[in-house]
Design a protein around this motif. Structure first.
Motif, PDB file in Angstrom:
ATOM      1  N   ARG A 297       0.955  -1.198   0.136  1.00  0.00           N
ATOM      2  CA  ARG A 297       0.006   0.166  -0.117  1.00  0.00           C
ATOM      3  C   ARG A 297       0.859   1.386   0.051  1.00  0.00           C
ATOM      4  NH1 ARG A 297      -5.375   0.709   0.880  1.00  0.00           N
ATOM      5  NH2 ARG A 297      -5.499  -1.209  -0.241  1.00  0.00           N
ATOM      6  N   PRO A 298       1.930   1.452   0.858  1.00  0.00           N
ATOM      7  CA  PRO A 298       2.543   2.546   0.824  1.00  0.00           C
ATOM      8  C   PRO A 298       3.234   3.102  -0.709  1.00  0.00           C
ATOM      9  CG  PRO A 298       3.211   1.575   2.780  1.00  0.00           C
ATOM     10  CD  PRO A 298       2.366   0.673   1.984  1.00  0.00           C
ATOM     11  N   LEU A 299       3.552   2.008  -1.246  1.00  0.00           N
ATOM     12  CA  LEU A 299       4.029   2.007  -2.837  1.00  0.00           C
ATOM     13  C   LEU A 299       2.932   2.169  -3.565  1.00  0.00           C
ATOM     14  CD1 LEU A 299       7.050  -0.351  -2.725  1.00  0.00           C
ATOM     15  CD2 LEU A 299       7.146   1.935  -2.185  1.00  0.00           C
ATOM     16  N   ALA A 300       2.224   1.425  -3.579  1.00  0.00           N
ATOM     17  CA  ALA A 300       1.015   1.128  -4.531  1.00  0.00           C
ATOM     18  C   ALA A 300       0.202   2.594  -4.904  1.00  0.00           C
ATOM     19  CB  ALA A 300      -0.074   0.386  -4.327  1.00  0.00           C
ATOM     20  N   ASN A 301       0.120   3.576  -3.868  1.00  0.00           N
ATOM     21  CA  ASN A 301      -0.550   4.665  -3.796  1.00  0.00           C
ATOM     22  C   ASN A 301       0.356   5.903  -4.457  1.00  0.00           C
ATOM     23  OD1 ASN A 301      -3.145   3.530  -2.837  1.00  0.00           O
ATOM     24  ND2 ASN A 301      -2.594   4.301  -0.736  1.00  0.00           N
ATOM     25  N   ARG A 302       1.594   5.436  -4.204  1.00  0.00           N
ATOM     26  CA  ARG A 302       2.453   6.539  -4.916  1.00  0.00           C
ATOM     27  C   ARG A 302       3.126   6.317  -6.332  1.00  0.00           C
ATOM     28  NH1 ARG A 302       2.513   6.333   0.450  1.00  0.00           N
ATOM     29  NH2 ARG A 302       2.644   8.414   1.629  1.00  0.00           N
ATOM     30  N   ARG A 303       2.779   5.023  -6.819  1.00  0.00           N
ATOM     31  CA  ARG A 303       3.511   4.831  -8.150  1.00  0.00           C
ATOM     32  C   ARG A 303       3.137   5.485  -9.106  1.00  0.00           C
ATOM     33  NH1 ARG A 303       1.828  -0.813  -9.765  1.00  0.00           N
ATOM     34  NH2 ARG A 303       0.012  -0.091  -8.550  1.00  0.00           N
ATOM     35  N   ALA A 304       1.974   6.055  -9.444  1.00  0.00           N
ATOM     36  CA  ALA A 304       1.582   7.027 -10.439  1.00  0.00           C
ATOM     37  C   ALA A 304       2.102   8.273 -10.437  1.00  0.00           C
ATOM     38  CB  ALA A 304      -0.036   6.977 -10.785  1.00  0.00           C
ATOM     39  N   LYS A 305       2.522   8.940  -9.170  1.00  0.00           N
ATOM     40  CA  LYS A 305       3.220  10.283  -9.107  1.00  0.00           C
ATOM     41  C   LYS A 305       4.527  10.020  -9.313  1.00  0.00           C
ATOM     42  CE  LYS A 305       1.804  13.173  -6.302  1.00  0.00           C
ATOM     43  NZ  LYS A 305       1.071  14.106  -7.211  1.00  0.00           N
TER      44      LYS A 305
END
Length: 335
Positions: A297-305
């Motif tokens: 989750r900490p990575l998944a929500n930031r990958r697109a940015k």
């Protein structure tokens, strides 16, 4: 010769470009069935993974996908929730990136922790259990999607014809794209089109894939890079119907397997449409459905940015070509 081991290892990944890998693009090897074998194995593994994911998916969605290769769900969100979501995402200005292909411009705003925090309806949507189970089934993996607020501007820019108007498969193996439309999409607003049933592994499709791989050097640039184009008059030879034009009202969810043939529909006037867009593509030869580190989750929500910044740096180093340019602050419905 020093690159040969990397070309060889790529056979076990989702690498698809015939032009960039002499092994994948080898006419001699493809005559012997290299590309056809990768296509067949990727399809069989995807359906094997789907059988393990099927129980969590509502039966009516699963049956539609198995038959057609896409699922269309109208009035996906409760009306009040959708109206708040629509207002939040179309009335505010966001920093985004855009890319022009022909006379069409695609603009994307990555969905990250800040946007999820400021638009609770969006967070509720991406955490919806039924949506997540459907995405996992279509993508044949529990890997977390990348989410964007996307705008398609058609007919406003000068340029060659939009290559997305040509029927094509994104790659040789199943993967997912999904849209929750924030605006109505009428038949003359470049709707998504999809050839029902073209996601299936059939003898005719397998023979077509093999034939295209053998003559790939004579094909168009995008086909050579692994996104095979097909002419509408070829569809009957594969026992496939004409494309379905998915002209739908706002608050409609459309989820597709991009291994099936699809395209952006034609339009005869300038149009703008806005949507929440999701994307999943994972290495196709893995037998498991999870164990995706970037889905933490900490990575998944930031990958697109993070992705645009990573590509910017690689572009400066001359390692990749960054096609997405800063678009400034705009609303999703701005032309």
């Amino acid at each position: 010769m020093w690159r040969a081991p990397f070309w060889l290892v790529a056979l076990a990944t989702g690498a698809k470009s015939f032009a960039d890998n002499p092994i994948l693009g080898s006419e001699a090897l493809n005559r012997r069935g290299l590309h056809a074998a990768r296509f067949k194995l990727a399809q069989r593994l995807a359906w094997w993974r789907r059988r393990r994911l099927a129980a969590a998916v509502p039966a009516v969605w699963r049956e539609r996908f198995d038959r057609d290769g896409y699922v269309e769900v109208r009035d996906f969100l409760p009306t009040e929730i959708f109206e708040r979501l629509q207002q939040s995402l179309t009335s505010r200005e966001f920093d985004g990136r855009e890319q022009q292909q022909g006379d069409a411009i695609t603009r994307r705003v990555p969905v990250g922790p800040g946007l999820l925090r400021n638009v609770p309806e969006l967070r509720k949507m991406v955490e919806d259990r039924s949506l997540r189970s459907l995405f996992a089934y279509v993508a044949s993996t529990r890997a977390e999607p990348l989410y964007y607020v996307q705008t398609i501007v058609s007919g406003h820019a000068s340029g060659a014809p939009d290559p997305q108007l040509e029927l094509h498969a994104d790659t040789f193996h199943p993967s997912l794209k999904a849209w929750l439309f924030l605006t109505d999409v009428t038949d003359d607003q470049a709707p998504l089109t999809y050839v029902a049933g073209s996601h299936k592994l059939t003898p005719a499709r397998l023979a077509w894939e093999k034939a295209r791989s053998i003559t790939i050097k004579d094909s168009d640039r995008l086909s050579q890079r692994g996104s095979l184009r097909i002419r509408p008059d070829e569809l009957p030879t594969l026992s496939l119907p004409e494309p379905t034009r998915l002209a739908v009202p706002s608050n409609t969810l459309v989820v597709i397997d991009t291994c099936g043939f699809h395209a952006r529909g034609s339009c005869d006037r300038p149009t703008v449409r806005a949507e929440i867009w999701a994307y999943v593509r994972r290495t196709p030869f893995l037998p498991w459905t999870g164990l995706h580190l970037l889905s933490w989750r900490p990575l998944a929500n930031r990958r697109a940015k993070w992705l645009p910044s990573i590509l910017d740096r690689l572009d400066r180093l001359g390692l990749v070509k960054q096609h997405w340019r800063p678009a400034g602050r705009k609303r999703a419905i701005d032309p």
